[in-house]
Scaffold this motif. Structure first.
Motif, PDB file in Angstrom:
ATOM      1  N   VAL A  48      14.150  33.279  57.019  1.00 10.96           N
ATOM      2  CA  VAL A  48      14.574  33.824  57.959  1.00 10.96           C
ATOM      3  C   VAL A  48      15.531  35.306  57.473  1.00 10.96           C
ATOM      4  N   ASN A  49      16.104  35.124  56.413  1.00 15.64           N
ATOM      5  CA  ASN A  49      16.819  36.163  55.811  1.00 15.64           C
ATOM      6  C   ASN A  49      15.881  37.308  55.290  1.00 15.64           C
ATOM      7  N   LEU A  50      14.904  36.833  54.828  1.00 15.35           N
ATOM      8  CA  LEU A  50      13.694  37.799  54.164  1.00 15.35           C
ATOM      9  C   LEU A  50      13.130  38.620  55.493  1.00 15.35           C
ATOM     10  N   ILE A  51      12.757  37.727  56.478  1.00 10.77           N
ATOM     11  CA  ILE A  51      12.106  38.589  57.712  1.00 10.77           C
ATOM     12  C   ILE A  51      13.506  39.583  58.240  1.00 10.77           C
ATOM     13  N   GLU A  52      14.385  39.094  58.497  1.00 15.54           N
ATOM     14  CA  GLU A  52      15.604  39.889  59.041  1.00 15.54           C
ATOM     15  C   GLU A  52      15.789  41.105  58.084  1.00 15.54           C
ATOM     16  N   GLU A  53      15.638  41.053  56.993  1.00 16.81           N
ATOM     17  CA  GLU A  53      15.984  42.180  55.919  1.00 16.81           C
ATOM     18  C   GLU A  53      14.783  43.106  56.025  1.00 16.81           C
ATOM     19  N   VAL A  54      13.583  42.970  56.094  1.00 12.55           N
ATOM     20  CA  VAL A  54      12.268  43.638  55.999  1.00 12.55           C
ATOM     21  C   VAL A  54      12.277  44.404  57.395  1.00 12.55           C
ATOM     22  N   LEU A  55      12.880  43.752  58.441  1.00  8.49           N
ATOM     23  CA  LEU A  55      12.588  44.287  59.700  1.00  8.49           C
ATOM     24  C   LEU A  55      13.677  45.245  59.907  1.00  8.49           C
ATOM     25  N   ALA A  56      14.950  44.705  59.373  1.00  2.89           N
ATOM     26  CA  ALA A  56      16.145  45.590  59.765  1.00  2.89           C
ATOM     27  C   ALA A  56      16.719  45.796  60.955  1.00  2.89           C
ATOM     28  N   THR A  57      16.268  45.347  61.852  1.00  2.00           N
ATOM     29  CA  THR A  57      16.830  45.465  63.257  1.00  2.00           C
ATOM     30  C   THR A  57      17.059  43.989  64.051  1.00  2.00           C
ATOM     31  N   PRO A  58      17.507  43.091  63.318  1.00  2.00           N
ATOM     32  CA  PRO A  58      17.733  41.899  64.236  1.00  2.00           C
ATOM     33  C   PRO A  58      18.808  41.690  65.331  1.00  2.00           C
ATOM     34  N   VAL A  59      18.459  41.177  66.291  1.00  2.00           N
ATOM     35  CA  VAL A  59      19.288  41.108  67.575  1.00  2.00           C
ATOM     36  C   VAL A  59      20.486  40.523  67.008  1.00  2.00           C
ATOM     37  N   GLN A  60      21.681  41.258  67.855  1.00  2.00           N
ATOM     38  CA  GLN A  60      23.099  40.998  67.502  1.00  2.00           C
ATOM     39  C   GLN A  60      23.747  39.830  68.297  1.00  2.00           C
ATOM     40  N   THR A  61      24.813  39.359  68.182  1.00  2.00           N
ATOM     41  CA  THR A  61      25.313  38.558  68.983  1.00  2.00           C
ATOM     42  C   THR A  61      26.637  39.277  69.544  1.00  2.00           C
ATOM     43  N   ALA A  62      28.156  38.963  68.975  1.00  2.00           N
ATOM     44  CA  ALA A  62      29.241  39.536  69.271  1.00  2.00           C
ATOM     45  C   ALA A  62      29.205  41.019  68.833  1.00  2.00           C
ATOM     46  N   VAL A  63      29.688  42.088  69.847  1.00  2.00           N
ATOM     47  CA  VAL A  63      29.511  43.439  69.168  1.00  2.00           C
ATOM     48  C   VAL A  63      30.776  44.060  69.856  1.00  2.00           C
ATOM     49  N   LYS A  64      31.192  45.195  69.033  1.00  2.00           N
ATOM     50  CA  LYS A  64      32.204  46.037  69.600  1.00  2.00           C
ATOM     51  C   LYS A  64      31.242  47.452  69.757  1.00  2.00           C
ATOM     52  N   ARG A  65      31.859  48.454  70.356  1.00  2.00           N
ATOM     53  CA  ARG A  65      31.180  49.640  70.348  1.00  2.00           C
ATOM     54  C   ARG A  65      30.717  50.294  69.058  1.00  2.00           C
ATOM     55  N   ALA A  66      31.546  49.878  67.971  1.00  2.00           N
ATOM     56  CA  ALA A  66      31.071  50.570  66.718  1.00  2.00           C
ATOM     57  C   ALA A  66      29.816  49.669  66.110  1.00  2.00           C
ATOM     58  N   ASP A  67      29.759  48.339  66.550  1.00  2.00           N
ATOM     59  CA  ASP A  67      28.578  47.531  66.125  1.00  2.00           C
ATOM     60  C   ASP A  67      27.419  47.921  66.910  1.00  2.00           C
ATOM     61  N   GLU A  68      27.477  48.327  68.045  1.00  2.00           N
ATOM     62  CA  GLU A  68      26.356  48.992  69.001  1.00  2.00           C
ATOM     63  C   GLU A  68      25.874  50.064  68.713  1.00  2.00           C
ATOM     64  N   GLN A  69      26.919  50.840  68.069  1.00  2.00           N
ATOM     65  CA  GLN A  69      26.471  52.223  67.712  1.00  2.00           C
ATOM     66  C   GLN A  69      25.714  52.207  66.140  1.00  2.00           C
ATOM     67  N   ALA A  70      26.143  51.152  65.353  1.00  2.00           N
ATOM     68  CA  ALA A  70      25.317  50.873  64.186  1.00  2.00           C
ATOM     69  C   ALA A  70      24.035  50.227  64.319  1.00  2.00           C
ATOM     70  N   PHE A  71      24.002  49.395  65.508  1.00  2.00           N
ATOM     71  CA  PHE A  71      22.695  49.056  65.902  1.00  2.00           C
ATOM     72  C   PHE A  71      21.692  50.114  66.301  1.00  2.00           C
ATOM     73  N   ALA A  72      22.117  51.003  67.138  1.00  2.00           N
ATOM     74  CA  ALA A  72      21.406  52.141  67.455  1.00  2.00           C
ATOM     75  C   ALA A  72      21.071  52.928  66.311  1.00  2.00           C
ATOM     76  N   ARG A  73      21.712  53.026  65.483  1.00  2.00           N
ATOM     77  CA  ARG A  73      21.347  53.822  64.239  1.00  2.00           C
ATOM     78  C   ARG A  73      20.261  53.218  63.323  1.00  2.00           C
ATOM     79  N   LEU A  74      20.341  51.686  63.278  1.00  2.00           N
ATOM     80  CA  LEU A  74      19.413  51.064  62.703  1.00  2.00           C
ATOM     81  C   LEU A  74      17.927  50.991  63.417  1.00  2.00           C
ATOM     82  N   ASN A  75      18.141  51.077  64.675  1.00  2.00           N
ATOM     83  CA  ASN A  75      17.025  51.305  65.487  1.00  2.00           C
ATOM     84  C   ASN A  75      16.073  52.680  65.366  1.00  2.00           C
TER      85      ASN A  75
END
Length: 307
Positions: A225-252
């Motif tokens: 699981v960790n290898l897959i999430e690492e190579v794809l780099a955009t695993p779905v998130q659970t608890a987030v604040k705005r800073a985490d959502e912005q970081a997720f947007a950057r990853l995408n």
């Protein structure tokens, strides 16, 4: 009155001479202790257990024997690959009177793992990773296969390029008559208009299957699981604040990928460490009412000259 109970399966013969590939039970609920880092147990597993019935005369197998063996396995401190092999060997031995020489078990469950937020150190949440283990024993040969599912986000490269073009065109139109631009003017325009067009993204699913050596100390599921999430780099998130959502947007934005890209990333990253690797990815399109899919397997050979 006689205390002997009738045993039709043992005392009657089948009237139809047809061997059966698998006979047994499915959808058995069991709590199993599975040692995976970060995953509390026991795990609720749904188990299928079957043996083959090559004899055309034997009417039925001893299903209660299989259930008792599974029940014993649920009481172990930690299940490992060797325990599945022992279970299958016992299943075959318990059916020597049926001339059984093969057995299999299928275990379906979800691993729950706590995942941290991208930027907020105090935040984390639980994610479920569906897993299926299939173990077989046939004429003394043991095999074990593990399949895991991982959800991730995918942003279309073509849609991103088209969106960037629209934003660039909007910028040119807005400042067509300007001969000099201050940095503040550009920043202000981007803050208001950079989303003049946005690329489409969607929740996506990667299903990866590998063989697990029977001599392995554990199943190594979270490692996969960790290898897959690492190579794809955009695993779905659970608890987030705005800073985490912005970081997720950057990853995408930094990991644009077609379904073909995702499949190739996974296959390339795991091909050197696992046997019988098979990858299937599905992008649940937000543009279309249908999905985009791609598959790759270790046994498939493409054009040898790289075309």
């Amino acid at each position: 009155m006689s205390t002997d109970l009738p045993d039709v399966a043992s005392n009657e013969a089948s009237q139809i001479s047809v061997p059966l590939e698998w006979v047994g039970m499915s959808q058995i609920d069991l709590p199993i202790n599975l040692p995976e880092p970060g995953c509390p147990g026991p795990v609720h597993m749904v188990v299928d257990a079957q043996v083959n019935l090559p004899s055309v005369r034997v009417k039925g197998i001893h299903m209660s024997r299989l259930y008792r063996m599974l029940n014993e396995m649920s009481q172990q401190d930690a299940m490992a690959p060797e325990h599945l092999r022992t279970l299958l060997e016992r299943m075959v031995e318990s059916h020597h009177d049926c001339y059984t020489n093969g057995a299999r078990v299928m275990l379906t469950f979800s691993l729950l793992a706590r995942r941290p937020a991208l930027r907020s150190p105090e935040l984390s949440g639980w994610k479920a990773y569906p897993v299926q283990l299939e173990a077989k024993l046939y004429q003394g040969t043991f095999s074990l296969n593990a399949s895991v599912e991982v959800e991730y986000s995918s942003t279309c490269p073509c849609s991103a390029a088209l969106s960037r073009q629209l934003v660039a065109n909007g910028f040119r139109e807005q400042f067509a008559e300007s001969t000099e631009l201050a940095k503040e003017d550009v920043v202000a325009w981007l803050e208001k208009n950079a989303t003049l067009a946005t690329p489409h993204s969607q929740r996506s699913i990667a299903c990866v299957s590998v063989d697990v050596p029977g001599t392995a100390r554990d199943f190594g599921l979270m490692t996969i699981v960790n290898l897959i999430e690492e190579v794809l780099a955009t695993p779905v998130q659970t608890a987030v604040k705005r800073a985490d959502e912005q970081a997720f947007a950057r990853l995408n934005g930094q990991n644009l990928m077609y379904v073909e890209d995702a499949a190739r990333r996974i296959q390339n990253a795991l091909s050197t460490g696992y046997e019988n690797l098979s990858t299937h990815v599905r992008h649940q399109e937000s543009l279309h009412p249908h999905d985009a899919v791609a598959s790759a397997s270790e046994g498939f050979m493409g054009l040898s000259d790289g075309r």
